[in-house]
Design a protein around this motif. Structure first.
Motif, PDB file in Angstrom:
ATOM      1  N   HIS A  17    -102.176  41.352   9.908  1.00 21.20           N
ATOM      2  CA  HIS A  17    -102.420  42.427   8.865  1.00 21.20           C
ATOM      3  C   HIS A  17    -103.242  41.349   7.740  1.00 21.20           C
ATOM      4  CE1 HIS A  17     -99.712  44.851  10.890  1.00 21.20           C
ATOM      5  NE2 HIS A  17    -100.430  45.838  10.391  1.00 21.20           N
ATOM      6  N   THR A  18    -104.218  41.918   7.340  1.00 18.68           N
ATOM      7  CA  THR A  18    -104.983  41.453   5.928  1.00 18.68           C
ATOM      8  C   THR A  18    -104.855  42.105   4.771  1.00 18.68           C
ATOM      9  OG1 THR A  18    -106.584  40.616   7.695  1.00 18.68           O
ATOM     10  CG2 THR A  18    -107.353  40.428   5.471  1.00 18.68           C
ATOM     11  N   LEU A  19    -104.580  41.797   3.709  1.00 21.88           N
ATOM     12  CA  LEU A  19    -104.933  42.393   2.565  1.00 21.88           C
ATOM     13  C   LEU A  19    -106.101  42.612   2.025  1.00 21.88           C
ATOM     14  CD1 LEU A  19    -103.049  43.337   0.082  1.00 21.88           C
ATOM     15  CD2 LEU A  19    -103.363  40.830  -1.091  1.00 21.88           C
ATOM     16  N   ASN A  45    -113.483  54.234   5.057  1.00 19.27           N
ATOM     17  CA  ASN A  45    -113.781  54.911   6.156  1.00 19.27           C
ATOM     18  C   ASN A  45    -112.078  55.373   6.637  1.00 19.27           C
ATOM     19  OD1 ASN A  45    -116.492  54.761   6.241  1.00 19.27           O
ATOM     20  ND2 ASN A  45    -116.390  52.618   7.328  1.00 19.27           N
ATOM     21  N   PHE A  46    -111.450  55.617   5.991  1.00 17.61           N
ATOM     22  CA  PHE A  46    -110.190  56.080   6.188  1.00 17.61           C
ATOM     23  C   PHE A  46    -109.933  57.607   6.462  1.00 17.61           C
ATOM     24  CE2 PHE A  46    -105.697  57.563   4.925  1.00 17.61           C
ATOM     25  CZ  PHE A  46    -105.168  57.231   5.942  1.00 17.61           C
ATOM     26  N   ASP A  71     -99.868  53.440   9.539  1.00 17.01           N
ATOM     27  CA  ASP A  71    -100.389  54.001  11.033  1.00 17.01           C
ATOM     28  C   ASP A  71    -101.061  52.674  11.627  1.00 17.01           C
ATOM     29  OD1 ASP A  71    -103.096  53.379  10.000  1.00 17.01           O
ATOM     30  OD2 ASP A  71    -103.690  55.229   9.485  1.00 17.01           O
ATOM     31  N   GLU A  72    -101.863  53.115  12.726  1.00 16.10           N
ATOM     32  CA  GLU A  72    -102.370  52.126  13.710  1.00 16.10           C
ATOM     33  C   GLU A  72    -103.209  50.865  12.730  1.00 16.10           C
ATOM     34  OE1 GLU A  72    -104.795  55.525  14.277  1.00 16.10           O
ATOM     35  OE2 GLU A  72    -102.793  55.136  14.396  1.00 16.10           O
ATOM     36  N   ASN A  73    -104.079  51.409  11.724  1.00 11.88           N
ATOM     37  CA  ASN A  73    -104.939  50.643  10.922  1.00 11.88           C
ATOM     38  C   ASN A  73    -104.577  50.065   9.787  1.00 11.88           C
ATOM     39  OD1 ASN A  73    -106.998  50.929  13.076  1.00 11.88           O
ATOM     40  ND2 ASN A  73    -107.111  52.955  12.522  1.00 11.88           N
ATOM     41  N   TYR A  74    -103.728  51.102   8.929  1.00 13.22           N
ATOM     42  CA  TYR A  74    -103.492  50.553   7.647  1.00 13.22           C
ATOM     43  C   TYR A  74    -101.707  50.737   7.540  1.00 13.22           C
ATOM     44  CZ  TYR A  74    -108.402  51.300   6.973  1.00 13.22           C
ATOM     45  OH  TYR A  74    -109.823  51.385   7.077  1.00 13.22           O
ATOM     46  N   ILE A  75    -101.674  49.671   6.368  1.00 12.15           N
ATOM     47  CA  ILE A  75    -100.255  49.989   5.805  1.00 12.15           C
ATOM     48  C   ILE A  75    -100.568  49.855   4.260  1.00 12.15           C
ATOM     49  CG2 ILE A  75     -98.003  48.780   5.163  1.00 12.15           C
ATOM     50  CD1 ILE A  75     -98.413  47.459   7.771  1.00 12.15           C
ATOM     51  N   VAL A  76     -99.986  50.780   3.526  1.00 13.61           N
ATOM     52  CA  VAL A  76    -100.293  51.041   2.106  1.00 13.61           C
ATOM     53  C   VAL A  76     -98.776  51.199   1.183  1.00 13.61           C
ATOM     54  CG1 VAL A  76    -100.908  52.661   0.230  1.00 13.61           C
ATOM     55  CG2 VAL A  76    -102.143  52.562   2.551  1.00 13.61           C
TER      56      VAL A  76
END
Length: 94
Positions: A17-19, A45-46, A71-76
């Motif tokens: 994962h990249t910040l 593009n979320f 989710d599969e693309n992001y962590i917040v």
């Protein structure tokens, strides 16, 4: 001496994962804080993967809580206490 993987950011980096966004700022209220996170996510593009879990989580966020969404693309991650808010958004490396 600090070992790799001791904090959440290092753990996420080790798991591909990249910040992509980090912000610490003053906000007039918790609604302004959550709108900021929402608008930034739209900018990545979320919108196309926006789901009910994210909307539910962000609408139910209260001052003093810790916001967490994955989710599969992001962590917040986000926190808001006494007009101070901070959040980090990570994206999965493809």
């Amino acid at each position: 001496m600090k070992r790799k993987g001791e904090n959440i950011e290092e753990i996420l980096q080790l798991n591909n994962h990249t910040l992509i966004k980090e912000k610490v700022s003053l906000y007039k209220d918790v609604t302004t804080f959550t709108k900021t996170i929402y608008n930034i996510m739209i900018g990545y593009n979320f919108y196309y993967s926006l789901n009910f879990k994210f909307l539910k989580d962000i609408k139910e966020f209260k001052e003093g809580d810790t916001f967490f969404y994955r989710d599969e693309n992001y962590i917040v991650f986000g926190t808001y206490i006494e007009n101070r808010g901070s959040f980090k958004i990570f994206q999965t490396q493809n």
